[in-house]
Motif scaffolding. Structure first.
Motif, PDB file in Angstrom:
ATOM      1  N   PRO A 153       0.852  -1.195   0.000  1.00 34.48           N
ATOM      2  CA  PRO A 153       0.000   0.000   0.000  1.00 34.48           C
ATOM      3  C   PRO A 153       0.894   1.253   0.000  1.00 34.48           C
ATOM      4  CG  PRO A 153       0.113  -0.953   2.199  1.00 34.48           C
ATOM      5  CD  PRO A 153       0.951  -1.829   1.306  1.00 34.48           C
ATOM      6  N   ARG A 154       0.299   2.420   0.061  1.00 33.30           N
ATOM      7  CA  ARG A 154       1.049   3.686   0.079  1.00 33.30           C
ATOM      8  C   ARG A 154       2.129   3.678   1.177  1.00 33.30           C
ATOM      9  NH1 ARG A 154       0.460   7.691   3.661  1.00 33.30           N
ATOM     10  NH2 ARG A 154      -1.610   7.116   4.415  1.00 33.30           N
ATOM     11  N   ASP A 155       3.272   4.309   0.880  1.00 37.55           N
ATOM     12  CA  ASP A 155       4.283   4.465   1.935  1.00 37.55           C
ATOM     13  C   ASP A 155       3.745   5.408   3.001  1.00 37.55           C
ATOM     14  OD1 ASP A 155       6.197   2.809   0.911  1.00 37.55           O
ATOM     15  OD2 ASP A 155       7.250   4.408  -0.177  1.00 37.55           O
ATOM     16  N   PRO A 156       3.860   5.046   4.286  1.00 37.36           N
ATOM     17  CA  PRO A 156       3.415   5.972   5.334  1.00 37.36           C
ATOM     18  C   PRO A 156       4.225   7.273   5.285  1.00 37.36           C
ATOM     19  CG  PRO A 156       3.869   3.782   6.228  1.00 37.36           C
ATOM     20  CD  PRO A 156       4.357   3.778   4.815  1.00 37.36           C
ATOM     21  N   ARG A 157       3.559   8.401   5.594  1.00 40.34           N
ATOM     22  CA  ARG A 157       4.255   9.689   5.668  1.00 40.34           C
ATOM     23  C   ARG A 157       4.706   9.915   7.119  1.00 40.34           C
ATOM     24  NH1 ARG A 157      -0.695  11.017   4.137  1.00 40.34           N
ATOM     25  NH2 ARG A 157      -0.851  12.228   6.054  1.00 40.34           N
ATOM     26  N   GLU A 158       5.903  10.463   7.271  1.00 40.29           N
ATOM     27  CA  GLU A 158       6.399  10.677   8.644  1.00 40.29           C
ATOM     28  C   GLU A 158       5.504  11.613   9.431  1.00 40.29           C
ATOM     29  OE1 GLU A 158      10.391  11.261   9.748  1.00 40.29           O
ATOM     30  OE2 GLU A 158      11.135  10.017   8.099  1.00 40.29           O
ATOM     31  N   ASP A 159       4.788  12.520   8.717  1.00 36.88           N
ATOM     32  CA  ASP A 159       3.984  13.516   9.440  1.00 36.88           C
ATOM     33  C   ASP A 159       2.540  13.063   9.658  1.00 36.88           C
ATOM     34  OD1 ASP A 159       3.052  13.617   6.886  1.00 36.88           O
ATOM     35  OD2 ASP A 159       3.087  15.796   6.712  1.00 36.88           O
ATOM     36  N   GLU A 160       2.202  11.850   9.286  1.00 39.08           N
ATOM     37  CA  GLU A 160       0.813  11.451   9.530  1.00 39.08           C
ATOM     38  C   GLU A 160       0.684  10.814  10.913  1.00 39.08           C
ATOM     39  OE1 GLU A 160       0.845   8.090   6.304  1.00 39.08           O
ATOM     40  OE2 GLU A 160      -0.925   7.746   7.541  1.00 39.08           O
ATOM     41  N   PRO A 161      -0.498  10.925  11.537  1.00 37.85           N
ATOM     42  CA  PRO A 161      -0.656  10.348  12.864  1.00 37.85           C
ATOM     43  C   PRO A 161      -0.470   8.835  12.826  1.00 37.85           C
ATOM     44  CG  PRO A 161      -2.762  11.216  12.028  1.00 37.85           C
ATOM     45  CD  PRO A 161      -1.713  11.576  11.034  1.00 37.85           C
ATOM     46  N   GLY A 162       0.246   8.315  13.790  1.00 40.16           N
ATOM     47  CA  GLY A 162       0.394   6.861  13.886  1.00 40.16           C
ATOM     48  C   GLY A 162       1.500   6.272  13.040  1.00 40.16           C
ATOM     49  N   SER A 163       2.429   7.107  12.580  1.00 40.42           N
ATOM     50  CA  SER A 163       3.472   6.573  11.683  1.00 40.42           C
ATOM     51  C   SER A 163       4.710   6.090  12.437  1.00 40.42           C
ATOM     52  CB  SER A 163       3.882   7.643  10.668  1.00 40.42           C
ATOM     53  OG  SER A 163       4.486   8.734  11.340  1.00 40.42           O
ATOM     54  N   ASP A 164       4.741   6.197  13.767  1.00 41.45           N
ATOM     55  CA  ASP A 164       5.976   5.915  14.518  1.00 41.45           C
ATOM     56  C   ASP A 164       6.514   4.500  14.298  1.00 41.45           C
ATOM     57  OD1 ASP A 164       5.723   8.418  15.580  1.00 41.45           O
ATOM     58  OD2 ASP A 164       5.045   7.769  17.560  1.00 41.45           O
ATOM     59  N   ARG A 221      -6.173   8.426   2.389  1.00 47.33           N
ATOM     60  CA  ARG A 221      -6.586   8.358   3.796  1.00 47.33           C
ATOM     61  C   ARG A 221      -5.371   8.055   4.671  1.00 47.33           C
ATOM     62  NH1 ARG A 221     -11.745   7.874   5.076  1.00 47.33           N
ATOM     63  NH2 ARG A 221     -11.415   6.600   6.924  1.00 47.33           N
ATOM     64  N   ASP A 222      -5.366   8.595   5.876  1.00 45.84           N
ATOM     65  CA  ASP A 222      -4.311   8.250   6.821  1.00 45.84           C
ATOM     66  C   ASP A 222      -4.486   6.796   7.245  1.00 45.84           C
ATOM     67  OD1 ASP A 222      -3.280  10.789   6.787  1.00 45.84           O
ATOM     68  OD2 ASP A 222      -4.248  11.432   8.650  1.00 45.84           O
ATOM     69  N   TYR A 223      -3.381   6.147   7.521  1.00 47.71           N
ATOM     70  CA  TYR A 223      -3.488   4.766   8.003  1.00 47.71           C
ATOM     71  C   TYR A 223      -4.324   4.689   9.283  1.00 47.71           C
ATOM     72  CZ  TYR A 223      -0.439   2.650   4.590  1.00 47.71           C
ATOM     73  OH  TYR A 223       0.069   2.171   3.409  1.00 47.71           O
ATOM     74  N   ALA A 224      -4.135   5.638  10.181  1.00 49.98           N
ATOM     75  CA  ALA A 224      -4.835   5.563  11.472  1.00 49.98           C
ATOM     76  C   ALA A 224      -6.354   5.647  11.300  1.00 49.98           C
ATOM     77  CB  ALA A 224      -4.341   6.678  12.389  1.00 49.98           C
ATOM     78  N   ALA A 225      -6.824   6.174  10.162  1.00 46.45           N
ATOM     79  CA  ALA A 225      -8.275   6.301   9.922  1.00 46.45           C
ATOM     80  C   ALA A 225      -8.877   5.027   9.360  1.00 46.45           C
ATOM     81  CB  ALA A 225      -8.537   7.458   8.966  1.00 46.45           C
ATOM     82  N   GLY A 226      -8.039   4.109   8.866  1.00 46.02           N
ATOM     83  CA  GLY A 226      -8.548   2.851   8.338  1.00 46.02           C
ATOM     84  C   GLY A 226      -9.131   2.977   6.941  1.00 46.02           C
ATOM     85  N   PRO A 227      -9.496   1.844   6.323  1.00 47.34           N
ATOM     86  CA  PRO A 227      -9.988   1.881   4.946  1.00 47.34           C
ATOM     87  C   PRO A 227     -11.445   2.329   4.824  1.00 47.34           C
ATOM     88  CG  PRO A 227      -9.912  -0.386   5.738  1.00 47.34           C
ATOM     89  CD  PRO A 227      -9.348   0.467   6.828  1.00 47.34           C
ATOM     90  N   HIS A 228     -12.218   2.264   5.904  1.00 45.99           N
ATOM     91  CA  HIS A 228     -13.648   2.606   5.846  1.00 45.99           C
ATOM     92  C   HIS A 228     -13.905   3.929   6.575  1.00 45.99           C
ATOM     93  CE1 HIS A 228     -14.457  -1.317   4.196  1.00 45.99           C
ATOM     94  NE2 HIS A 228     -13.821  -1.883   5.208  1.00 45.99           N
ATOM     95  N   PRO A 229     -14.897   4.701   6.104  1.00 47.01           N
ATOM     96  CA  PRO A 229     -15.102   6.054   6.668  1.00 47.01           C
ATOM     97  C   PRO A 229     -15.838   6.033   8.018  1.00 47.01           C
ATOM     98  CG  PRO A 229     -16.667   5.650   4.902  1.00 47.01           C
ATOM     99  CD  PRO A 229     -15.790   4.438   4.953  1.00 47.01           C
TER     100      PRO A 229
END
Ligand code: SF4
Length: 739
Positions: A170-181, A303-311
């Motif tokens: 899937p998309r590479d996580p962005r360092e500035d998105e929530p939950g990327s640690d 979508r951010d990973y922390a938000a999940g695939p569903h809205p």
């Protein structure tokens, strides 16, 4: 949301339109010298990386890459084309991005086979580890596992074919998105883990059928994975890299080699010779083939990973679940009260007990037998020692985002966080030892059972048990990695799986906002997946921010619809109102009827027909959006929507999607034609099921068995009386207030 349905797309074609691409007329004379990337699971310099926690799981699968072959060859179709399509379908069922088949050329054998260092450590651990689970047949699995770690290496010289599993990043996580640690720089290892899980199940399945098969992963392999991807028509070698159509170079590979003859795929023509409209143009943009498209191939693209695939952010949140929980008065019950434990110990009579001997109710289905070996092995990694030297993690919001993002990155379909109150824990564990709740926080995860296979199934045929096992296995892997990671970071954590769990999951799913109580009973229905799911829970001491329960109108909908009750083959689902049971307000089903039918089912293995026939079992199409909106927002429309669902024939069998073989394990161990006709039910819209005609039994806390692992027969007459005595939530409140 998808624009085009996959209903007419056979399972073996998979989500990408590979069948429309131009191919060479013959296999390559020479395969490209593709390098084998080196993966790094163990990262002492980066303790926050989730890769560290994946390491023992990858090692476990590398231990299980080979195994004994069933000496009784299965009675299956002879055609190499049908066999190849069947195995590809199974790989797609396991969520492969692409599957391909090729003959195994000599040049693909590695001069120096790759071996993982992690397997030697794990082998030592496995020889000594004990378990306390009650699950039927686990002792056999454990013996099998200990044999596996001590077995000599087998040769693949006689293997003639290779089945290639490609797993897209899937998309590479962005360092500035929530939950990327925890999830940065982990794509290759993630794809390796997920692809190896798929291949481990496929190889075990082939061995169950009576053919040799061995897994080759990014960490332990005898073959060049990249070369085989080219030979199997999944990738081309362009600009010095392996490239897969629509995916590019962002994927991982796993391979199963076997001596089963399979019809090979032809290699792909270069991208420059492929039709533009297919690779990049309108067909790909819209997904006209009914699979994935440019719009939805990666649910995390926008979508951010922390938000999940569903809205989930679009749902109404409420302070309390939409069904009453009398938390101060919820009685804790022993794990021994689980109906499958009761069946195993003879509480439900000899017919049920005999059907469960050696886990027969599960392993009589070949796909399920294949899933069960790895599922059993993962019990050993559910819990373990905590790294006491790790620094504290006190930021509960950041912890919550990291937990969710990592769960979604690994592949969970929904994740929610809640407290884990004492009343959600069993009173006694599988050995009868009292449980003092060790953790007060819970990460609940949901795994989709998969729309496509559910479409082809009656819900109680020869794939039914495997649909459950597939989701249970996925949680055991993902939840196990999450728990391991928390322990690595200094917090106690345990994954509670179908094989070994100490908490009741439905109330935790409600608290975490992952669904509402449905008429099916103990099944929590999710607004995006319907009831087509299995759950698992990771309990921990890590402080986290909690989610709130959700209200998407299901209580009104289920009041107006009783399709699951009508279609239930055992008549276990109530057509009546909600009642209080052990402190929870639910549509209480007759679990004894349900479990008895599932365990002794002769026309298939187990049952999930309620999930199959529910109007909320949706494909995820754009065209379904009006139903979902009206069902959630216009309570008065519920009766009409439920009727409409019947009128359009939703919940019927779709033969295009039937990919599995109807075979049953015989006493000899051979998989052969089932003795009884296969369940292939149609809907029964004319059946007018009335609550007053139902005889249901329930076993609340006062009728729960003792906590120890020996018999305690069920008293059905007492259970029927207990059902008649159940109170509504209002009656219960009045009675409690009156003391
Ligand atoms: Fe509710 Fe109808 Fe689904 Fe049963 S079939 S869970 S009653 S919506």
């Amino acid at each position: 949301m998808k624009l085009f349905s996959s209903k007419t797309r056979p399972m073996h074609l998979g989500p990408f339109p590979l069948e429309r691409l131009r191919r060479l007329h013959a296999p390559h004379d020479q395969l490209p010298d593709a390098p084998m990337p080196v993966l790094r699971f163990e990262r002492p310099e980066a303790p926050q990386s989730i890769c560290n926690a994946m390491a023992p799981f990858q090692a476990m699968m590398d231990v299980l890459r080979d195994g004994p072959v069933n000496t009784a060859g299965a009675v299956i179709p002879e055609s190499p084309v049908e066999r190849a399509n069947h195995l590809k379908s199974f790989g797609y069922y396991n969520d492969a991005s692409m599957m391909g088949v090729c003959a195994l050329p000599d040049e693909a054998h590695l001069a120096t086979p790759r071996r993982s260092e992690g397997t030697a450590q794990l082998a030592e651990f496995l020889r000594n580890r004990q378990t306390k689970t009650l699950a039927a047949g686990v002792d056999i699995i454990m013996a099998n596992l200990r044999d596996a770690v001590d077995a000599p290496e087998t040769s693949i010289d006689a293997h003639s074919h290779a089945l290639v599993v490609l797993t897209a990043h899937p998309r590479d996580p962005r360092e500035d998105e929530p939950g990327s640690d925890w999830i940065m720089d982990a794509q290759a290892e993630r794809a390796c883990l997920r692809g190896t899980e798929n291949a481990t199940v496929l190889a075990e399945y082939i061995r169950q059928l009576g053919f040799a098969a061995k897994v080759h992963s990014g960490t332990t392999s005898d073959v060049n994975l990249g070369q085989l991807a080219v030979a199997a028509g999944l990738a081309v070698w362009e600009d010095g890299t392996l490239q897969a159509p629509w995916i590019g170079s962002r994927f991982g590979l796993a391979v199963v080699t076997t001596d089963m003859e399979l019809a090979p795929d032809l290699p792909l023509c270069p991208f420059s010779e492929q039709p533009w409209s297919l690779l990049k143009g309108p067909h790909w943009q819209l997904g006209t083939h009914g699979g994935v498209s440019a719009r939805d191939v990666d649910p995390y693209a926008r979508r951010d990973y922390a938000a999940g695939p569903h809205p989930f952010e679009t749902l109404k949140r409420v302070d309390e679940p939409t069904t009453y929980i009398d938390a101060p008065n919820v009685p804790r019950v022993p794990k021994r009260g689980d109906l499958f434990a009761r069946g195993q110990f003879g509480d439900m009579g000899p017919k049920v007990q005999n059907a469960m001997k050696g886990g027969h109710h599960v392993v009589k289905s070949a796909p399920s037998a294949a899933q069960r070996r790895l599922l059993g092995a993962l019990i050993l990694l559910q819990d373990g020692p905590v790294n006491d030297a790790a620094p504290a993690m006190a930021d509960s919001a950041r912890n919550a985002a990291n937990l969710k993002a990592a769960s979604y990155f690994l592949g969970a379909d929904a994740a929610g966080l809640s407290a884990c109150p004492d009343w959600t824990w069993y009173s006694h564990d599988a050995t009868g030892t009292p449980i003092t709740p060790p953790h007060d926080q819970a990460l609940s995860l949901i795994i989709d059972q998969g729309f496509d296979t559910m479409e082809g199934s009656s819900g109680d045929d020869w794939i039914a048990v495997s649909q459950s096992m597939r989701a249970y296995l996925r949680f055991s892997m993902l939840g196990g990695v999450m728990a391991q990671h928390l322990r690595n970071l200094g917090h106690a954590a345990k994954a509670h799986t179908v094989m070994d769990g100490d908490v009741l999951q439905p109330p935790l799913l409600l608290l975490a906002g992952l669904g509402e109580v449905s008429r099916i009973g103990e099944v929590i229905l999710n607004p995006f997946l319907g009831p087509r799911l299995k759950s698992g829970v990771v309990t921990t001491t890590l402080p986290v921010d909690h989610d709130k329960p959700i209200d998407f109108g299901l209580q009104k909908f289920c009041e107006a619809c009783n399709k699951c009750a009508r279609e239930c083959p055992s008549g276990a689902i109530t057509a009546g109102p909600k009642k209080m049971f052990n402190g929870y307000e639910i549509w209480k089903s007759d679990s004894q009827k349900c479990a008895t039918y599932r365990i002794t089912n002769q026309g298939g293995a187990m049952c999930g027909r309620c999930m199959k026939t529910c109007p909320w079992n949706l494909e995820g199409l754009f065209a379904e959006a009006p139903f979902r909106w009206a069902a959630s927002n216009i309570p008065a429309a519920a009766p009409l929507l439920a009727k409409l669902d019947d009128m359009v024939g939703k919940g019927r069998l779709n033969p295009v999607k039937k990919w599995w073989w109807d075979i049953e394990r015989k006493p000899s161990g051979q998989f052969d034609t089932p003795a009884q006709p296969v369940n292939a039910r149609d809907l029964q819209p004319d059946l007018d099921l009335k609550f007053e005609d139902q005889t249901l039994a329930v076993y609340p806390a006062p009728l729960a068995p003792h906590p120890w692992p020996y018999p305690d027969p069920m008293n059905r007459e007492a259970g029927i009386a207990a059902h008649a005595a159940l109170l509504s939530a209002d009656e219960h409140r009045r009675k409690t207030a009156a003391g």
